[in-house]
Structure formats: structure tokens, C-alpha cells
Design an enzyme around this catalytic site. Structure first.
Site, PDB file in Angstrom:
ATOM      1  N   ASP A 171       0.824  -1.214   0.000  1.00 49.04           N
ATOM      2  CA  ASP A 171       0.000   0.000   0.000  1.00 49.04           C
ATOM      3  C   ASP A 171       0.856   1.262   0.000  1.00 49.04           C
ATOM      4  OD1 ASP A 171       0.883  -0.751   2.570  1.00 49.04           O
ATOM      5  OD2 ASP A 171      -0.514   0.662   3.483  1.00 49.04           O
ATOM      6  N   GLU A 172       0.270   2.322  -0.477  1.00 49.35           N
ATOM      7  CA  GLU A 172       0.797   3.686  -0.325  1.00 49.35           C
ATOM      8  C   GLU A 172       2.272   3.813  -0.702  1.00 49.35           C
ATOM      9  OE1 GLU A 172      -1.849   5.645   3.146  1.00 49.35           O
ATOM     10  OE2 GLU A 172      -0.321   4.271   3.910  1.00 49.35           O
ATOM     11  N   VAL A 173       2.638   3.326  -1.875  1.00 53.07           N
ATOM     12  CA  VAL A 173       4.028   3.465  -2.305  1.00 53.07           C
ATOM     13  C   VAL A 173       4.225   4.874  -2.880  1.00 53.07           C
ATOM     14  CG1 VAL A 173       5.864   2.533  -3.743  1.00 53.07           C
ATOM     15  CG2 VAL A 173       4.085   1.013  -2.819  1.00 53.07           C
TER      16      VAL A 173
END
Lengths: 543, 543
Positions: free
Chosen positions: B360-362
């Protein structure tokens, strides 16, 4: 280890020994309420504070602090808290004796298991601090008195080899200074107790610094109340506003009217007996905390009606009583007979000079339905202005309570509805919407005010809401210097709809600490990063 | 007494004995997931439930319940939990033996001090229930196995004189049935233990019912995790999603790479040793709870970089490395060498068939700044689409983990960015904005999904937010019957930015209970007043 259990991204520094204050980092530093200005990344949550200096652990920040790099070591087996030469207090002062024992325990108690008494101090080069001498300067130290609005909480603390001196006019200041001294003492990596040489001159910005607890929406066991009093003392709060009864339950066990709690409490064991009440008051007194009880009328009184017949107003519908009841009935003489006797008891049970009489959120619907009330309105020439009826009732209660030589606190509606208040009445401003004009009006009319509006801590939200509470400037309302002086303080309110013993402590603390510093420290102590660092350390100490 | 410690206005009834279930109020009642419809005033907080009937204490509500007015009495000194005739499990089944002891303690342990063994039952006319016989019907009861996604948790419970029978195919169903049986047993005013004759047929609506704990933002002591596993069992949750590491700290002590926690944990003692991890897994297994570890990459990995050099991407500015690091470096072979070895360890340490790989959320900023990464993008023909690079990385990790015969869970971005997922990959939908179309897309592409978006319990707010969590209907998204079957459950997530051991329990429970019932009970169990009443009793029992 609390300090290392959570940390925000971006903070650098070693992972161990963060409670250490390495001498190399400490330079002579002077604070006169002036926050440091260095920029640092904003962390989230209660996280790690790096680069500790002695003041990094003080909360609320004293008015004037000077610390020196020289460190003194304390040997728990030898260190003593004692009465100093010239003090008007001595070993007969139970309040101070109790405080000495308590603060010794806070400073050293948690490491007793390490058997430090057997360990020599030889490993360190620091000189030793042998005593904290407490000197009460007033002729009457106040050991057996109760704190009051005009008590002195000022103190002066010097920490130098070989003894530290704490001077205060009254014992109340000594209690605050003991708290500060205990915050200066820290443990290094090797378990040694150290304190930097320092000088502190301190006094509160506001005289009334309160926490409101609500024991009606949910019953709070005595233990929860006492734990909260401890936390209040750690934050130099000095008023427990005990919202003891309300619609939902009547846990106060009355001496004259035992049926009030017999029938109005959640159950016969969920009450506060006279012994319980005395214990709360004494526990608070020993910590310099006043207990102001609130018996809110004429609204918020459903639970009163269960144990006292003919007290509440019968509601009508279509000319018939519905069986429901509204606020206290303001038209019957029996109401005032009851209140005269009831508040006589309250005035005796609670030693504080003030009683909070409530007066908030009175719903006029039931009064409007009741033929007897309508008749009375006509006779009194109130027209259809039920606020006048409310004021009529409240003024009767104010007169009753005044006759017992008690001062009065009331919620703001009592002022708004133009009751004739005694000059020393304290008006508590609670409505969040536009509270600054209200402060102007109340103080403009010459009344003292206490601010709660921005500090309803039961309204929880995600994230660091302590900053919101912290950033309030209470005197930021339009008014003259004279008016500003009439704002005597504030209260953090934790209403009990969603609070009981299971969540009271983590919900209230350390969020209320933000209010504590706002009400104690200088108005220019506003730097959030600095506060964050100190509050983080303070939280860990409280835990 | 928990039941009587808070109560909303408008509820009437006696103040004592509210845990009693008077026989006169109990009639034969049948529930097939159908909530009662009587109107009652809406209370606030966790308050009092009046007019109790046996089902008023069941949480989550079983799929099918029939209760009878006849009450049986249990004598703690005689009552036994035993293996029934024909069960494939016997005294050698440690899991059930442990559960028998545990549930005996839950039912009777709190009143042991009253010395009930000396008190005759003579005072009551009720017949006695002597045993609960547990019968496992499958050839292999599963005593020494770990629960998995397709384990059977169904059970059938009949309570009649003189013995109650609990039948389940596997031990996992027996655990759920023991919890339900313990919820049926109640104590009357006089301290007698009673249970109504009843029949329950029960099974979960969804197979994956999880709670996410985050031990990186704040370290959670082992005790907090174990207490939470107890609470999960009380609510029939069956997955602990252990978000064990993140940017802030790396508390997992790796066998192959001990430096990860040596340098990446908050401190050397704030870690989970292999022994700790085994304890959590075993404690969970004994309660029918799977432990799915999450090792989130390539983002959320700042703490990994401290103990593993050359793993994170060096960030650049103006052609020079800044000294900061971004996500895991996706272009070096050494990254995949490390991950191959690391996930080999993880696959061995955690017995569950699934590992959560995060994703997630790279943040692409650092990748975009790095010349080597840019060169690689060109060579691979990714243009400037860094989502393709992310997918490239994730697919490599997926392949590595697949080679160890582990199934994978990922956050929704991995699907959104079009990684080639194995067919059995579980996609966790977490973005609150428009999660129903996402559920349609994920299941439309043939992947199984787990829903978390509406259940981020770290986002606190004022009041009874459990109703919001409770009112979610997970299958309320556009899609075919086949798609609906692919939604295998959900998770209540308690991210740790503002959570540590001081507030974990009161913050998570009973709010997560709302999610627990939504995932277990029939879809038509939606009545808030009914849920409120049962949840109130359930909360008191949990306390």
C-alpha cells in the site's frame, strides 16, 4: 521504556538512554516563559523526545526557570525531604508529611527493587544532594485548612549542593514546588538519580484550574476519582468540579434525604456515602485541590424526583397530567423548604466556599404545559417569558445558599437569563459557539468567569486534539484590563455519557494536561513543538 | 454490577437484579436471524438492558436460536465439560482440554470466592444440568492443527435436562459453541447459575473475520496482544492480522537477519522474539484464531533500512544522493536475494497458509529521483509509469512467496496497479472512498476480497460509532452471485499511531464487536435496538 515505545518518523538519535540528560547538552539556560524556537519535524502521537535538557520534563512549565549544567546525585537511602529552618510547619503538619512520603515514592519508589541502598555512589563523580528543605513562610502554614480561591500557590525552589530549598508562603505552594522538584529529578542509564542545579520561581497564571467529572451518567468508583486527583496534582490543577448528580442517577447519599440515592441511584451500592465524600475531599485537600460540588437545578433533575415526591413539575397534555415530570417545580413553597434543608446539608458537607448550582439547559416545555405554573406566571407578571420564571427560581436558590455563607458558581444561562446575581458569583462559560463575546458580557457586568467552552474533552476526535486545547488563549476576548482580571480560570470537562472506569484515565490524560499548562504557565508559553517534547516526558512520568 | 453502572434516561424498571431472567418473561422464542421489532427509547453509551430474555446476551447472534422457558440449574462443584460419546476427540486433545478449563473459569470462576460448593441447591425447584458433552464428528478432530480459511466453525448445541450436547465437525466449531454456551449461562440474584433449555444451530456468514493490530507505530507488550486474542474469541473473530513492522519500528526479531530488529526496533527489548511469536500463534490457535503476519513492502519500510544496508532506494536531489531513502529498491538483485531468504524464514515461522505482503501507499518520489531506477525504467519500457515498476517489484515478491507454497494477501493498490496476481490472492479493500466499485472490480476480476474500508477503528469520533460499523452490509456492492461469494470477509483495523497498551482495550472493544457480529451473523440481523441490548450485556460479560 515508555519513552522508547513509540516514535514518529523523522526523529533521529540513539534508541537507548533517551531519558538521559548528557551534561554536554546542558548549558545554562534561562526561561522566562519563553519557548525555544528551533524547528523540528512534527511527530504524531505521544512519541519520543530527543536531545533532553532539564526543562524538557517540566509540565506545566514554571514561570521562571534557570538550570545549570552541574548535576547533583541523589542517594535514595540518604536523601530526605524535611522541614527547613524557620519554617512555620513542622512534623506536626500532616499535609506536608504526607506529601514528603508521596513525592519520595514518586521519585524513588519504582526502583526500590534494585536494592539501591546496597549500591555505592562511588562510580560517579557528581556531588551529592542530601536534602530538600521545605520552608513555609506564613505564620499559619495552613496544614489543616482547605485550599481556597485566594490561596497562595507560589513557590521558590533552589537546587544547589548540598541541599535544595523550597520556599512557599503557604503549604499549597509547597505542594506545587514538590511536584516541580520531583519533575527535575531523573534517572540515568545506570539507575543513578540526578538533578541539575537550578533555580525556579513559580506561581499560577490563573487561580481556578479545574477538571469536571460527571458521576451521574456513569457511576465512577471511588478509586477512579482518587486516581484522577493524583493526575490533577501532577498537572497542578486545583479544583475538582464534581458534577455529582444529574437526570440519570443520584449517587450522592444525603443525610437528611436518604431516599434521594435510595431511589435515584443506579443501585443501592453505586452511591457516595458521607464517608466516601469525606475521603474524596481529604484526598483532594492533601493535594491542594478544592472540591466544588455541583447540584444542578432546576433542570437535569429527573433522578431527584424518584426519591423526593412533589419536587418536580408534573407535565400536562390536553389538561391532564401525563405522569411525566419536568424541571424542579418553581411555584410551590415545598420546593424551597426542601432546597433550604438540602443545601444546608451540602453547605456543611462540602467545606469549599463555593457550591455550583448548575442552572443550565432548562427545558420550558413541561412548565408551559402545567396550569399551576401558568397561573403563577400570570400572577407574577412574567407574561410568557419562562426565562423570568427560571430566574425567579434560581434567585431563590441563590438566596438560600448565600444565607449559608457560600459563594456560588452557575452555568452561563443563569447570567444570560438575567437573574440578580451576588457580586461574587462565578459564571461558567460553556457554550462553544461564540464564547468570547459571552466572556465580555459576563466580565463587563462585573462578574467573575470561568472558561470551559473550548475544553469539553468528552468530545473526542482523531489525532492530537491536545493542540487545539493548548492553543486557546483564555484572555483573548474583547474587554478592559479590569475585565480580564475577572476571568479567574478554566475547567477541562469530561462529561460522562461515554465515560466510565474502563476509559476515564486514557481519555482524560494527558489531554487535560494541555489545559493544565494553559492555565498555569505564562501566556507566552505557546510553542507546540516544545510543549510536545515536555508533554511526552510528562506522560511517561505519569504512567 | 457493570449492568447497573450506567443507564440512559427513559428506561424504566427495577434497579436491582437486572441480570435476572425471570421465567415469566421467557416464552418459547424462535430466532432465525430475525430481529425483534419492538420500539424502545434510544439510549446512549453502554447502558442498561431491561426485560432480559436468554438471547439478550448472545453476541454475535447465532444463525438459528430456539429457547424454552424451562430453566436448568448448574452446580459449579458438579458441572462438567466433557468429551461426549462418539467424539473423535478425547482427553488427549489439548486444545479442547484447554478450552474446557477456560470456559469453566469464565462461567464460574468469578464467584468461586462465595464457596458455592458448600451451598446446597435445595432452595430452587429447577432441575439440574450436569454436563456439557462435546462431540467432534470428523475423523480427524484437528486438535493439533492450525485453523485455516476453509476450517469448519459450524456447531449444533442442545441444552436439555440432564446434559447439554455440543456437536461440531471440527474442534473450531466446538470452540465457537463453547463460547455460545457460556453466553447462555447466567447468574440470578441469589448467585445461582441458570441456563434455559435451548437449541442453537450456528455457523459463520463469512470465513475471514479479522482484527488488525499494528505493533510498529507503538510497541504492544505481549500481554496486550494476548488480551486482545481473548476478546477476539469472545466475539468469534478468527484472524489476527498482525501488522508487525512499518516505517517507525521493526520489532520482529528475525532469525536470519537479527540486525533488522537490533537496529530497527525502538529498543533492544521492545521486540518479538521467536519465542514470543510462537506464543502468540499458539495462544491464537487454541482460540481458533489464525495469525496472518504482514510484512509490508516496498513502501512503509524505513525501519528495515536501519538493519539491512542496500535494501532501500537512495533518494537524489540535483544529481546527488540526499542521504535519505525511499521504498525498497526494486532494481537490484540483492533486494530479491534478501527477500528470498527473509520470506523463507517468515514462511516457516508463521504456519498460516497466507502471508500479507502489504503493497500500500508506495510513494514514487524517491524512485523518480534515482538515476539507476530511471535507467531501469527505460530498459524495461515502463516509460514514466512507476505503478508498473511497483508491479514489477510486487510480482517478484509474489513469486518468491508462492514458491514457499504460501497464499498471499495484498492491499488493494497491488490489484489497482495491475500486478499479475495468483488466482488465490486475497485483495484487502481499505480505501474508504468508493469502496463498493472497488469490491466489484476485484471480485469481477475473479479475486477473493476482504473488506476493511468502513472499519478503520483508529478513526475515533464522539458517540456511538459502533452503529456506523454495525450498519455496513458487506455484500452491498454491484456484482453477480459469483462475485458476492468472492468476498470472504472483513477486518476491523486499529492502526497504532495513537494506540498503545494504555488505551488499546477500551478503544477497540466493544467497538470491534459490531464488526464481529456483522461478519458472523445472518445478513438480516440489523436491528440497532436489539443489537444495543445484547451488546450491552456482552460488554459487561467481557469486562
Amino acid at each position: 521504556s515508555c519513552l522508547t515505545m513509540g516514535r514518529a518518523m523523522g526523529l533521529v538519535g540513539g534508541l537507548l538512554g533517551l531519558v538521559v540528560i548528557p551534561a554536554v547538552l546542558v548549558s545554562t539556560s534561562l526561561r522566562h516563559g519563553a519557548p525555544r524556537t528551533e524547528a523540528e519535524p512534527e511527530p504524531s502521537g505521544w512519541e519520543l523526545a530527543a536531545d533532553a535538557v532539564p526543562e524538557d520534563s517540566l509540565w506545566p512549565l514554571p514561570q521562571w526557570v534557570r538550570t545549570y549544567p552541574r548535576q547533583l546525585q541523589l542517594a535514595p537511602s540518604r536523601f530526605q525531604l524535611v522541614h527547613g529552618a524557620g519554617s512555620s510547619a513542622g512534623p506536626g503538619c500532616g499535609l506536608l508529611q504526607d506529601a514528603f512520603r508521596r513525592y519520595y515514592e514518586y521519585m524513588f519508589g519504582h526502583s526500590r527493587r534494585r536494592m539501591w541502598s546496597r549500591r555505592p555512589l562511588a562510580a560517579r563523580a557528581e556531588p551529592e544532594l542530601f536534602q530538600l528543605q521545605v520552608v513555609i513562610e506564613a505564620g499559619d502554614p495552613g496544614c489543616d485548612r482547605h485550599p481556597h480561591l485566594t490561596s497562595s500557590e507560589a513557590y521558590h525552589l533552589t537546587v544547589t549542593e548540598p541541599v535544595a530549598i523550597l520556599k512557599a508562603s503557604e503549604v499549597w505552594g509547597a505542594l506545587r514546588g514538590l511536584e516541580t522538584f520531583s519533575q527535575l529529578v531523573h534517572e540515568d542509564d545506570y539507575g543513578s538519580f540526578l538533578v541539575n542545579e537550578s533555580e525556579i520561581n513559580d506561581f499560577p497564571r490563573f487561580a481556578h484550574r479545574g477538571v469536571l467529572l460527571d458521576t451521574s451518567r456513569h457511576y465512577l468508583p471511588l478509586k477512579s476519582i482518587l486516581t484522577n486527583l493524583d493526575a490533577m496534582a501532577f498537572n497542578k490543577f486545583n479544583v475538582l468540579h464534581w458534577h455529582i448528580v444529574d437526570d440519570q442517577s443520584f449517587p450522592y447519599q444525603s443525610i437528611y434525604f436518604p431516599e434521594l440515592s435510595d431511589k435515584g441511584a443506579y443501585s443501592s451500592n453505586l452511591i457516595y456515602t458521607p464517608t466516601d465524600v469525606r475521603l474524596v475531599i481529604e484526598y483532594a485537600r492533601l493535594r491542594g485541590i478544592r472540591v466544588i460540588p455541583e447540584f444542578d437545578t432546576p433542570g437535569h433533575t429527573q433522578s431527584w424526583g424518584k426519591g423526593q415526591k412533589d419536587l418536580l413539575t408534573p407535565c400536562y397534555n390536553g389538561g391532564q397530567p401525563t405522569g411525566s415530570f419536568g424541571p424542579v417545580n418553581p411555584v410551590w413553597n415545598t420546593t424551597y423548604d426542601f432546597m433550604t434543608k438540602f443545601f444546608k446539608e451540602i453547605s456543611g458537607v462540602f467545606p469549599d466556599e463555593f457550591i455550583h448550582l448548575g442552572g443550565d439547559e432548562v427545558d420550558f416545555t413541561c412548565w408551559k404545559s402545567n396550569p399551576e405554573v401558568k397561573e403563577f406566571m400570570k400572577k407574577q407578571g412574567f407574561g410568557i417569558d419562562y426565562a423570568k420564571l427560571e430566574s425567579y427560581y434560581v434567585q431563590n436558590i441563590l438566596d438560600i445558599v448565600s444565607s449559608y455563607n457560600k459563594g456560588q458558581m452557575v452555568w452561563q444561562e443563569v447570567f444570560d437569563h438575567k437573574a440578580q446575581l451576588k457580586p461574587d458569583t462565578v459564571v461558567q462559560v460553556w457554550m462553544a459557539n461564540n464564547y468570547t463575546p459571552e466572556l465580555s458580557r459576563v466580565t463587563g457586568a462585573g462578574f467573575t468567569a470561568v472558561l470551559s467552552a473550548p475544553w469539553y474533552l468528552d468530545y473526542i476526535s482523531y489525532g492530537q486534539d491536545w493542540k487545539k486545547y493548548y492553543s486557546v488563549e483564555p484572555l483573548n476576548f474583547p474587554g478592559s484590563e479590569e475585565q480580564k482580571k475577572l476571568l479567574i480560570g478554566g475547567e477541562a470537562c469530561l462529561w460522562g455519557e461515554f465515560v466510565d472506569a474502563t476509559n476515564l484515565t486514557p481519555r482524560l490524560w494527558p489531554r487535560a494536561s494541555a489545559v493544565g499548562e494553559r492555565l498555569w504557565s505564562s501566556s507566552n508559553v505557546t510553542n507546540l513543538q516544545d510543549a510536545y517534547k515536555r508533554l511526552t516526558n510528562h506522560r511517561c512520568r505519569m504512567l
